[in-house]
Write a protein that holds these residues in place. Structure first.
Motif, PDB file in Angstrom:
ATOM      1  N   ASP A 228       0.928  -1.123  -0.005  1.00 49.19           N
ATOM      2  CA  ASP A 228       0.001   0.000  -0.010  1.00 49.19           C
ATOM      3  C   ASP A 228       1.039   1.362   0.119  1.00 49.19           C
ATOM      4  N   ALA A 229       0.184   2.322  -0.448  1.00 50.13           N
ATOM      5  CA  ALA A 229       0.921   3.492  -0.633  1.00 50.13           C
ATOM      6  C   ALA A 229       1.865   3.969   0.973  1.00 50.13           C
ATOM      7  N   SER A 230       0.826   3.817   1.792  1.00 48.29           N
ATOM      8  CA  SER A 230       1.314   4.046   3.296  1.00 48.29           C
ATOM      9  C   SER A 230       2.625   3.242   3.645  1.00 48.29           C
ATOM     10  N   LYS A 231       2.764   2.188   3.289  1.00 47.07           N
ATOM     11  CA  LYS A 231       3.895   1.305   3.528  1.00 47.07           C
ATOM     12  C   LYS A 231       5.344   1.774   2.714  1.00 47.07           C
ATOM     13  N   LEU A 232       4.718   2.094   1.380  1.00 46.63           N
ATOM     14  CA  LEU A 232       5.843   2.529   0.681  1.00 46.63           C
ATOM     15  C   LEU A 232       6.550   3.703   1.271  1.00 46.63           C
ATOM     16  N   ALA A 233       5.729   4.675   1.674  1.00 39.67           N
ATOM     17  CA  ALA A 233       5.985   5.939   2.320  1.00 39.67           C
ATOM     18  C   ALA A 233       7.073   5.610   3.604  1.00 39.67           C
ATOM     19  N   GLU A 234       6.641   4.707   4.272  1.00 43.50           N
ATOM     20  CA  GLU A 234       7.375   4.276   5.507  1.00 43.50           C
ATOM     21  C   GLU A 234       8.785   3.627   4.932  1.00 43.50           C
ATOM     22  N   LEU A 235       8.882   2.807   3.950  1.00 45.78           N
ATOM     23  CA  LEU A 235      10.003   2.301   3.315  1.00 45.78           C
ATOM     24  C   LEU A 235      11.083   3.543   2.764  1.00 45.78           C
ATOM     25  N   LYS A 236      10.436   4.075   2.032  1.00 46.16           N
ATOM     26  CA  LYS A 236      11.220   5.350   1.752  1.00 46.16           C
ATOM     27  C   LYS A 236      11.558   6.280   2.777  1.00 46.16           C
ATOM     28  N   ALA A 237      11.009   6.654   3.833  1.00 49.03           N
ATOM     29  CA  ALA A 237      11.326   7.161   4.695  1.00 49.03           C
ATOM     30  C   ALA A 237      12.573   6.592   5.472  1.00 49.03           C
ATOM     31  N   MET A 238      12.686   5.142   5.496  1.00 47.75           N
ATOM     32  CA  MET A 238      13.835   4.631   6.141  1.00 47.75           C
ATOM     33  C   MET A 238      14.929   5.055   5.367  1.00 47.75           C
ATOM     34  N   SER A 239      14.889   4.998   4.009  1.00 48.98           N
ATOM     35  CA  SER A 239      16.094   5.084   3.261  1.00 48.98           C
ATOM     36  C   SER A 239      16.477   6.845   3.237  1.00 48.98           C
ATOM     37  N   VAL A 240      15.723   7.488   3.307  1.00 51.49           N
ATOM     38  CA  VAL A 240      15.993   9.210   3.554  1.00 51.49           C
ATOM     39  C   VAL A 240      16.498   9.237   5.002  1.00 51.49           C
ATOM     40  N   ASP A 241      16.089   8.549   5.829  1.00 57.87           N
ATOM     41  CA  ASP A 241      16.678   8.749   7.164  1.00 57.87           C
ATOM     42  C   ASP A 241      18.136   8.321   7.266  1.00 57.87           C
ATOM     43  N   SER A 242      18.410   7.386   6.218  1.00 59.12           N
ATOM     44  CA  SER A 242      19.904   6.954   6.254  1.00 59.12           C
ATOM     45  C   SER A 242      20.854   7.557   5.045  1.00 59.12           C
ATOM     46  N   GLY A 243      20.097   8.648   4.667  1.00 65.65           N
ATOM     47  CA  GLY A 243      21.035   9.560   3.856  1.00 65.65           C
ATOM     48  C   GLY A 243      20.788   9.274   2.322  1.00 65.65           C
ATOM     49  N   VAL A 244      19.827   8.506   1.921  1.00 69.63           N
ATOM     50  CA  VAL A 244      19.626   8.263   0.598  1.00 69.63           C
ATOM     51  C   VAL A 244      18.446   9.332  -0.037  1.00 69.63           C
ATOM     52  N   PRO A 245      18.913  10.055  -0.821  1.00 66.75           N
ATOM     53  CA  PRO A 245      17.799  11.146  -1.313  1.00 66.75           C
ATOM     54  C   PRO A 245      16.878  10.487  -2.401  1.00 66.75           C
ATOM     55  N   ASN A 246      15.681  11.001  -1.960  1.00 67.01           N
ATOM     56  CA  ASN A 246      14.588  10.917  -3.297  1.00 67.01           C
ATOM     57  C   ASN A 246      14.374   9.204  -3.613  1.00 67.01           C
ATOM     58  N   PRO A 247      14.312   8.322  -2.575  1.00 69.07           N
ATOM     59  CA  PRO A 247      14.039   7.119  -3.112  1.00 69.07           C
ATOM     60  C   PRO A 247      12.710   6.882  -3.972  1.00 69.07           C
ATOM     61  N   THR A 248      12.529   6.099  -4.883  1.00 71.01           N
ATOM     62  CA  THR A 248      11.128   6.114  -5.775  1.00 71.01           C
ATOM     63  C   THR A 248      10.556   4.579  -5.040  1.00 71.01           C
ATOM     64  N   ARG A 249       9.074   4.491  -5.356  1.00 75.10           N
ATOM     65  CA  ARG A 249       8.857   3.434  -4.541  1.00 75.10           C
ATOM     66  C   ARG A 249       9.138   2.257  -5.271  1.00 75.10           C
ATOM     67  N   VAL A 250       9.419   2.113  -6.644  1.00 74.92           N
ATOM     68  CA  VAL A 250      10.047   0.990  -7.291  1.00 74.92           C
ATOM     69  C   VAL A 250      11.257   0.560  -6.686  1.00 74.92           C
ATOM     70  N   GLU A 251      12.241   1.381  -6.454  1.00 64.93           N
ATOM     71  CA  GLU A 251      13.447   1.290  -5.857  1.00 64.93           C
ATOM     72  C   GLU A 251      13.244   0.619  -4.424  1.00 64.93           C
ATOM     73  N   VAL A 252      12.514   0.980  -3.635  1.00 67.52           N
ATOM     74  CA  VAL A 252      12.401   0.526  -2.097  1.00 67.52           C
ATOM     75  C   VAL A 252      11.785  -0.816  -2.291  1.00 67.52           C
ATOM     76  N   VAL A 253      10.721  -1.252  -3.110  1.00 67.83           N
ATOM     77  CA  VAL A 253       9.829  -2.429  -3.178  1.00 67.83           C
ATOM     78  C   VAL A 253      10.986  -3.524  -3.908  1.00 67.83           C
ATOM     79  N   THR A 254      11.767  -3.020  -4.935  1.00 64.02           N
ATOM     80  CA  THR A 254      12.577  -3.989  -5.561  1.00 64.02           C
ATOM     81  C   THR A 254      13.803  -4.496  -4.480  1.00 64.02           C
ATOM     82  N   THR A 255      14.365  -3.434  -3.663  1.00 68.38           N
ATOM     83  CA  THR A 255      15.512  -3.662  -2.887  1.00 68.38           C
ATOM     84  C   THR A 255      14.984  -4.706  -1.843  1.00 68.38           C
ATOM     85  N   LEU A 256      13.705  -4.409  -1.435  1.00 71.28           N
ATOM     86  CA  LEU A 256      13.212  -5.124  -0.164  1.00 71.28           C
ATOM     87  C   LEU A 256      13.053  -6.486  -0.630  1.00 71.28           C
ATOM     88  N   ILE A 257      12.345  -6.851  -1.838  1.00 73.66           N
ATOM     89  CA  ILE A 257      12.231  -8.154  -2.168  1.00 73.66           C
ATOM     90  C   ILE A 257      13.313  -8.844  -2.499  1.00 73.66           C
TER      91      ILE A 257
END
Length: 449
Positions: A228-257
């Protein structure tokens, strides 16, 4: 439980009521009778790409209205094939299509159930029943380059299943073809003019001697996950907090899988082994000049990221590596390169990849293909947009296919070996962000299904 599932699938088996061959509405001119496949077309395995569109009833679908829809689909498909003339031909050899207007196979079926019965829990193995039998992942099928099956539900709903030979089209080209067919069906007057330009793209003289690409079909399991969009937002926030700028929803889903699949594949090993993720990229906008968006064929190539062991699978690190790989890919293929210069780089990449694989035979390979942002959920043939877009199971191990979900979410169709999937589907980190095969109904749906 297994017996009841088999019985349930048997009752949901569509019954074929007709089979036709749809030919182009006008003959292909003599000077277009031979279509040359590009280097990328030739490197693509002999596999049929699946796509499944579900349409709800309009509420008053009489037999005559259903027959009218079928007639409109067939007539407009014939007109579309006159523009997509290679699709109605046959493979002559590895490098050419004989554009002989033999046409494409078109099945019509009836299923004794409601559309809602399929959408409430759309198991990949159940969805396979809506495709023409014996074509998906069958590299011995050598006839029609495109095959359709239209299935009618008791409620008046409809499923349109497509199998298209990957050698003639990538995801972008499939999207263009279905969009153009829908345009012809609506009789909107919009121009339909696909570009077949592969004949003008000469493979370099030193292209590597590549054998026919064979599918590695195994006993695999496919699962559908929805982010869901809300879970994607959480995944993107995790990357941003670690210094990754502007992660996309496809990037965070791809890497988690990728992370969870890598962990599953090494769970039973004494020592870890490196894992590689292949990520296809659309080359059309990256060439100079850019190729037309409606260029038909295969115009995608890969970049990769590697995780040597578990310490390399930190999620923000993987997202950063994926972004870095994409930036390097874009820089490499966007320096005012012509299509033929891109081909030369691809040939060099093939040679290098063969060297790496020869040195590291124990590499675990994964591939993720994203169809997100392609307008498959907008395909309107004259009776509205699909209520849901589905896929199929797969026999190709370690593959992920991403599609758009409602509200900005993503659906992931993950295929792994049976043992790996048994571990993967229990991964707590994955299940914290993804739902396993939820209903394809949505709160805002008010259709008759």
């Amino acid at each position: 439980m297994i017996e009841s599932k088999i019985t349930e699938m048997a009752t949901m088996q569509p019954q074929i009521v007709s089979k036709e061959t749809i030919k182009p509405s006008s003959p292909t001119p003599d000077h277009l009778r031979t279509h040359k496949l590009s280097l990328l077309d030739q490197l693509t395995p002999h596999i049929y790409l699946p796509m499944l569109l579900f349409y709800p009833s309009e509420g008053c679908d009489s037999p005559s209205q259903i027959a009218d829809k079928s007639h409109r689909l067939k007539t407009s498909l014939s007109e579309t094939l006159s523009r997509y003339y290679p699709f109605a031909g046959r493979l002559a050899d590895r490098a050419t299509i004989d554009c002989n207007d033999e046409g494409i196979e078109f099945y019509e079926a009836q299923i004794n159930c409601q559309l809602s019965e399929i959408l409430k829990k759309p198991e990949p193995e159940t969805l396979d029943l809506f495709y023409p039998n014996g074509i998906l992942y069958n590299d011995s099928y050598k006839a029609s380059l495109v095959v359709f099956q239209i299935t009618h539900f008791n409620c008046g709903g409809m499923a349109i299943a497509m199998c298209m030979l990957h050698k003639i089209a990538d995801g972008a080209a499939v999207s263009s073809f279905l969009s153009d067919w829908a345009t012809m069906a609506r009789q909107s007057g919009e121009e339909v003019s696909p570009k077949f330009i592969s004949a003008s793209l000469s493979p370099p003289n030193d292209q590597p001697d590549m054998p026919d690409t064979k599918l590695e079909c195994e006993n695999c399991v496919t699962r559908r996950y929805v982010f869901d969009a809300s879970k994607l937002a959480e995944l993107k926030a995790m990357s941003v907090d670690s210094g990754v700028p502007n992660p996309t929803r496809v990037e965070v889903v791809t890497t988690l899988i990728f992370k969870c699949a890598t962990a599953a594949s090494t769970s039973n090993l004494v020592s870890s082994r490196p894992s590689v993720l292949l990520q296809p990229v659309n080359l059309r906008p990256r060439m100079s000049p850019p190729l037309p968006e409606n260029s038909v064929g295969n115009f995608s190539w890969f970049f990769s990221i590697m995780a040597k062991d578990e310490s390399d699978t930190d999620l923000p690190r993987l997202v950063g590596e994926l972004k870095k790989g994409m930036a390097q890919f874009s820089e490499k293929y966007a320096k005012n390169l012509t299509a033929n210069e891109c081909y030369s780089l691809i040939c060099e990449a093939i040679k290098e990849a063969k060297k790496v694989l020869n040195k590291n035979e124990n590499i675990n390979m994964f591939k993720c293909s994203s169809l997100c942002r392609y307008p498959f959920n907008q395909m309107n043939f004259g009776w509205g947009k699909p209520i849901w877009v589905g896929f199929s199971s797969s026999k190709v191990k370690n593959t992920f296919h991403l599609t758009d979900a409602r509200g900005g979410g993503i659906e992931a169709w993950v295929t792994l070996g049976e043992q790996d999937m048994a571990v993967f589907e229990r991964d707590e980190e994955l299940l914290a962000f993804a739902s396993l095969n939820p209903s394809a109904f949505y709160a805002d749906c008010d259709f008759v299904v």
